[in-house]
Design a protein around this motif. Structure first.
Motif: not given
Lengths: 219, 201
Positions: A81, A83-84, A86-87, A90-91, B98, B133, B139-141, B144, B148
């Motif tokens: 969660r 990690q989601f 954070l990603r 940024l996304r 993406w 980037y 980090l892999e963006l 996810d 989850p």
């Protein structure tokens, strides 16, 4: 203010709301809801990254130590969660940069809100898209009509740059009671009372200042 | 009617399903470009005519002046439509990078054939921008993409996947139509490429 009997839970809540995960959640929610790009929360991102690494290490240790897989999977779920969050944070920012790249690079204020990496990303995006526009359309047009930012050379301003719509409506919640002027200067003021904790549905432009000073959060 | 071609081009895009690409309408696109050229020729010949008559173009509001203006407006309208067409398609191309994968071969053939050479080039360039980037951010963006709920999900293999992919240090046999219980993060890339489907409920 909370009465004495509620103090305990209020303290706990305020403690909880300053944890990095909560801060990250708030930054993520604000970023998702705001039409324009917000200042980059660099320190927070770095702290979150550090914590994620720490928990990842812990989980590996747990697996090696043979701790109950159920417990490990609970930690894993919590980690997933974070990690989601954070990603996704940024996304969401990168997607906004993609959408408004020309505007962001034009406006010093907007550009100053990006991290160094995001600035590099924005410049690269703009260069790629400009090239794509030129090869697909612009070089096929007559001479005076070949720029990306302007409709033609006689336009005084850049009139082809997509900008975020600040008049869009957002749902927001105020931390304290707050009076909000719904109209801009020069217009008859209409004052809206925001009660503490009550969600309201208002134009982003009207809450922009209160939001930037942290009195209001978007949901 | 001037400016109609551009309008048809935008309508052609808008009539597609949201987020889905249609084949690039190069016939209509080229016709719109051609109309722009015609407009431009007519603007120039009108301006030359006014100059021959010894009239200054910006100050003399005669029929020729307004004629040129109409052509100019038609031209910029067509330009806006052309740009909107390319811009909106480019948005979908970025979305593919993406959601589906950062390499052209990851795109399913039915999508690939709808992209023009330039759009493929743009896809590659933009993928590099995203990858660079992610490299710098560490980090892999592009995983996810949905919040989850459960770390493990049930999936069914739909496409042909190379057998014996290692997951969780175990070699698994992903025969077509077989069902598996996998970590969400392991399964997501395959779901994005349409090689697996998530079984819910």
């Amino acid at each position: 203010m909370a009465s004495n009997s509620e103090m305990g839970s209020a303290d706990f809540e305020s403690l909880l709301s300053t944890s990095d995960v909560e801060l990250l959640k708030r930054a993520w929610r604000n970023e998702k809801a705001a039409p324009e790009i917000l200042p980059y929360q660099g320190d927070l991102v770095e702290r979150a990254k550090g914590q994620i690494e720490l928990v990842e290490g812990n989980i590996e240790d747990y697996v090696e130590d043979g701790i109950d897989p159920l417990v490990v999977s609970l930690y894993q779920m919590d980690l997933d969660r974070t990690q989601f969050l954070l990603r996704s944070y940024l996304r969401v920012r990168l997607l906004k940069i993609e959408k408004f790249m020309f505007h962001i690079l034009k406006s010093e204020e907007a550009e100053s809100r990006l991290s160094e990496q995001e600035k590099a990303f924005a410049r690269r995006c703009a260069a790629d898209l400009t090239k794509h526009f030129e090869e697909s359309v612009l070089l096929k047009l007559p001479e005076n009509y070949q720029t990306v930012q302007k409709q033609s050379l006689i336009s005084d301003e850049d009139d082809m740059v997509p900008e975020p719509n600040l008049d869009t409506f957002v749902v927001c919640r105020s931390k304290n009671s707050l009076k909000l002027n719904l109209y801009e200067e020069g217009e008859t003021p209409v004052i809206l009372d925001l009660d503490r904790g009550e969600p309201s549905f208002v134009r982003y432009r009207a809450v922009k200042r209160a939001f930037e000073s942290g009195e209001v959060e978007l949901i | 009617m001037y400016g109609r071609k551009g309008y048809q081009l935008v309508k052609d895009f808008a009539s597609g399903e949201k987020g889905q690409l249609k084949p690039f309408n190069s016939k209509l696109f080229d016709e719109t470009i051609e109309e722009c050229e015609q407009n431009h020729h007519l603007i120039q010949s009108l301006m030359r005519k006014m100059q021959r008559e010894g009239l200054e173009v910006p100050n003399n509001r005669n029929a020729d002046h307004y004629g040129a203006l109409v052509h100019h407006l038609s031209l910029i309208r067509n330009k806006r439509c052309l740009m909107a067409y390319v811009h909106n398609r480019a948005e979908i191309v970025r979305d593919l990078a993406w959601r589906v994968g950062l390499e052209l071969p990851y795109l399913p053939p039915e999508i690939l054939e709808k992209l023009t050479t330039l759009e493929k080039e743009y896809f590659k360039n933009h993928s590099v921008a995203i990858t660079s980037y992610m490299g710098k951010a560490g980090l892999e963006l592009n995983v996810d993409m949905v919040p989850p709920k459960d770390p493990y999900i049930k999936v069914r293999v739909v496409g042909d996947i190379d057998r014996g992919i290692m997951m969780n240090d175990k070699a698994t046999n992903f025969a077509p139509h077989s069902m598996h219980f996998l970590k969400r993060t392991d399964a997501e890339p395959y779901i994005a490429r349409g090689q697996m489907e998530e079984l819910t409920g």
